[in-house]
Scaffold this motif. Structure first.
Motif, short mmCIF file in Angstrom:
data_model
loop_
_atom_site.label_atom_id
_atom_site.label_comp_id
_atom_site.label_asym_id
_atom_site.label_seq_id
_atom_site.Cartn_x
_atom_site.Cartn_y
_atom_site.Cartn_z
N LEU A 4 0.83 -1.20 0.00
CA LEU A 4 0.00 0.00 0.00
C LEU A 4 0.87 1.26 0.00
O LEU A 4 0.59 2.22 -0.72
N VAL A 5 1.94 1.24 0.78
CA VAL A 5 2.84 2.39 0.83
C VAL A 5 3.53 2.58 -0.51
O VAL A 5 3.67 3.70 -1.01
N TRP A 6 3.99 1.46 -1.11
CA TRP A 6 4.66 1.55 -2.40
C TRP A 6 3.73 2.15 -3.47
O TRP A 6 4.14 3.00 -4.26
N ILE A 7 2.48 1.69 -3.49
CA ILE A 7 1.52 2.22 -4.46
C ILE A 7 1.32 3.72 -4.25
O ILE A 7 1.31 4.50 -5.21
N VAL A 13 5.00 10.12 -6.91
CA VAL A 13 6.08 10.44 -7.85
C VAL A 13 5.52 10.78 -9.22
O VAL A 13 5.96 11.74 -9.89
N VAL A 14 4.53 9.99 -9.66
CA VAL A 14 3.91 10.25 -10.96
C VAL A 14 3.28 11.64 -10.99
O VAL A 14 3.42 12.40 -11.96
N ALA A 297 -5.99 3.87 -12.94
CA ALA A 297 -6.17 3.42 -11.56
C ALA A 297 -5.02 3.89 -10.68
O ALA A 297 -5.23 4.37 -9.55
N LEU A 298 -3.79 3.77 -11.18
CA LEU A 298 -2.63 4.16 -10.38
C LEU A 298 -2.58 5.67 -10.17
O LEU A 298 -2.31 6.15 -9.07
N THR A 306 -5.47 4.94 -1.18
CA THR A 306 -4.39 4.69 -0.21
C THR A 306 -4.49 5.64 0.97
O THR A 306 -4.17 5.27 2.10
N CYS A 307 -4.95 6.85 0.73
CA CYS A 307 -5.12 7.80 1.82
C CYS A 307 -6.19 7.32 2.81
O CYS A 307 -5.97 7.29 4.03
N VAL A 308 -7.34 6.93 2.28
CA VAL A 308 -8.46 6.50 3.13
C VAL A 308 -8.13 5.20 3.84
O VAL A 308 -8.35 5.05 5.05
N VAL A 309 -7.59 4.22 3.08
CA VAL A 309 -7.26 2.93 3.69
C VAL A 309 -6.15 3.11 4.73
O VAL A 309 -6.19 2.49 5.81
#
Length: 391
Positions: A4-7, A13-14, A297-298, A306-309
């Protein structure tokens, strides 16, 4: 670190790269370049393809008839097999408003290998060229122009030495769905074709907006427009690329006083607008479609998720990186919301709108493989060509 952190980090970065490295696509300052003061104004022919446009024509055609243009100009409205009296209405509007001379013509049904709009443009441009105009203004039947629009376009083309000058008309934003989807449509287009890259001395991208394209007649002939792009569904990008390949200079920016009057009040209306050509933009390639879905999606869905989770599960790093990516994304959307005079609180909803666009793109592919392809006003193009690649 967890997946999750990597995503979240990759997404951040993108977004930092998009913020700084994608031609500042999010800025809305690409407007008409400096205009030249002309002593003699060149002749212009305005070509308007129209198929079943009786609903919008009273709002758009008078704006062309009453153009305040110092030189000679006339209008060629091509009635492309309309069943709603478009041609008759156009003549009645010309009698009522006067102004520029109006010619209403009909080319008949398209020949095999032609899309309807380009077939209509071919007929209208051929008739217009008989008058010997220096410029052709190709504009859609739903586009309303300010009184000085033609004057400003010609002056910009002459002043900048451009062979093609195009303005992306300000689309109608009135209903709730239009507010949610329309500004994002232009935002995504600018992200795909950054205007600064198009307009640079050494261009890195090429595109145009089909609702308003002023092209030098000689350049259109040299580029074999529209014959060279006769099957293109995304005809504006195709025309711009053909002009660029022929050695012409292209400019594209946002319009201040050129507006689309076509309503898209319901989600279904907007859905059809996007899905009819989305898969053509991906060259009907399933692998490009898969990459697009993963990329959307990314880039757009991962930050809020990722913020909410992360917040719900105590993952502070995922929440922080995802939240920062979401913040950068929202910040890049603010200028487009301002341009469309929409409330800025809509910026954080961009991921939801992107999810809708993802579904529209997938639906476009499904329609294609069902043989229904790109459909517009009763015509279906099962396997249309996309815009040819720039050489």
């Amino acid at each position: 670190m967890s997946a999750l952190v990597w995503i979240a980090l990759v997404s951040l970065v993108v977004w930092l790269w998009l913020l700084l490295g994608q031609g500042f696509f999010w800025r809305t300052d690409q407007r008409l370049p400096p205009r030249a003061e002309l002593d003699v104004w060149p002749d212009v022919a305005v070509v308007v393809p129209a198929r079943d446009e009786a609903e919008v024509l009273p709002l758009s055609l008078p704006s062309l008839l009453t153009q305040d243009y110092p030189g000679h100009a006339e209008i060629f409205l091509v009635d492309d097999g309309s069943s709603d009296g478009t041609g008759t209405l156009a003549r009645a509007l010309a009698e009522r408003h006067g102004g520029l001379p109006l010619n209403v013509v009909s080319p008949g049904e398209p020949e095999a290998g032609w899309t309807g709009k380009l077939w209509a443009l071919r007929h209208g441009m051929a008739l217009a060229r008989e008058r010997g105009p220096e410029y052709l203004l190709l504009t859609d039947a739903d586009i309303a122009h300010a009184p000085d629009s033609l004057r400003e376009l010609v002056a910009a083309a002459r002043g900048g030495g451009f062979d093609l000058v195009s303005q992306m008309a300000r689309l109608r934003v009135a209903s709730g769905w239009e507010r949610l989807i329309v500004p994002a449509f232009v935002y995504f287009f600018a992200q795909l074709y950054p205007f600064r890259w198009i307009n640079a001395a050494r261009p890195r991208a090429t595109a145009a907006a089909g609702g308003c394209v002023l092209v030098r007649t000689e350049t259109a002939e040299r580029a074999r427009v529209p014959d060279a792009v006769r099957q293109a569904v995304i005809d504006d990008v195709s025309v711009a690329r053909a002009v660029r390949r022929s050695g012409g200079r292209v400019w594209l920016g946002l319009a201040d006083r050129v507006d689309s009057v076509r309503p898209y009040p319901r989600l279904g209306d907007l859905w059809r607008m996007v899905s009819r050509s989305a898969y053509a933009q991906l060259r009907h390639n399933p692998f490009v479609l898969l990459g697009t879905v993963v990329g959307l999606a990314l880039v757009y869905l991962a930050p809020p998720l990722t913020c909410v989770v992360g917040l719900a599960g105590g993952g502070r790093r995922a929440a922080g990186a995802g939240g920062l990516a979401w913040l950068v994304m929202s910040g890049t959307y603010l200028p487009m919301l301002r341009y469309y005079r929409q409330p800025l609180w809509l910026a954080p909803t961009l991921p939801f709108t992107a999810f809708l666009y993802l579904l529209m793109t997938v639906d476009s592919a499904v329609l294609h493989y069902r043989g229904r392809g790109a459909a517009w006003k009763g015509r279906t193009y099962a396997r249309p060509e996309t815009a040819p690649e720039q050489s």
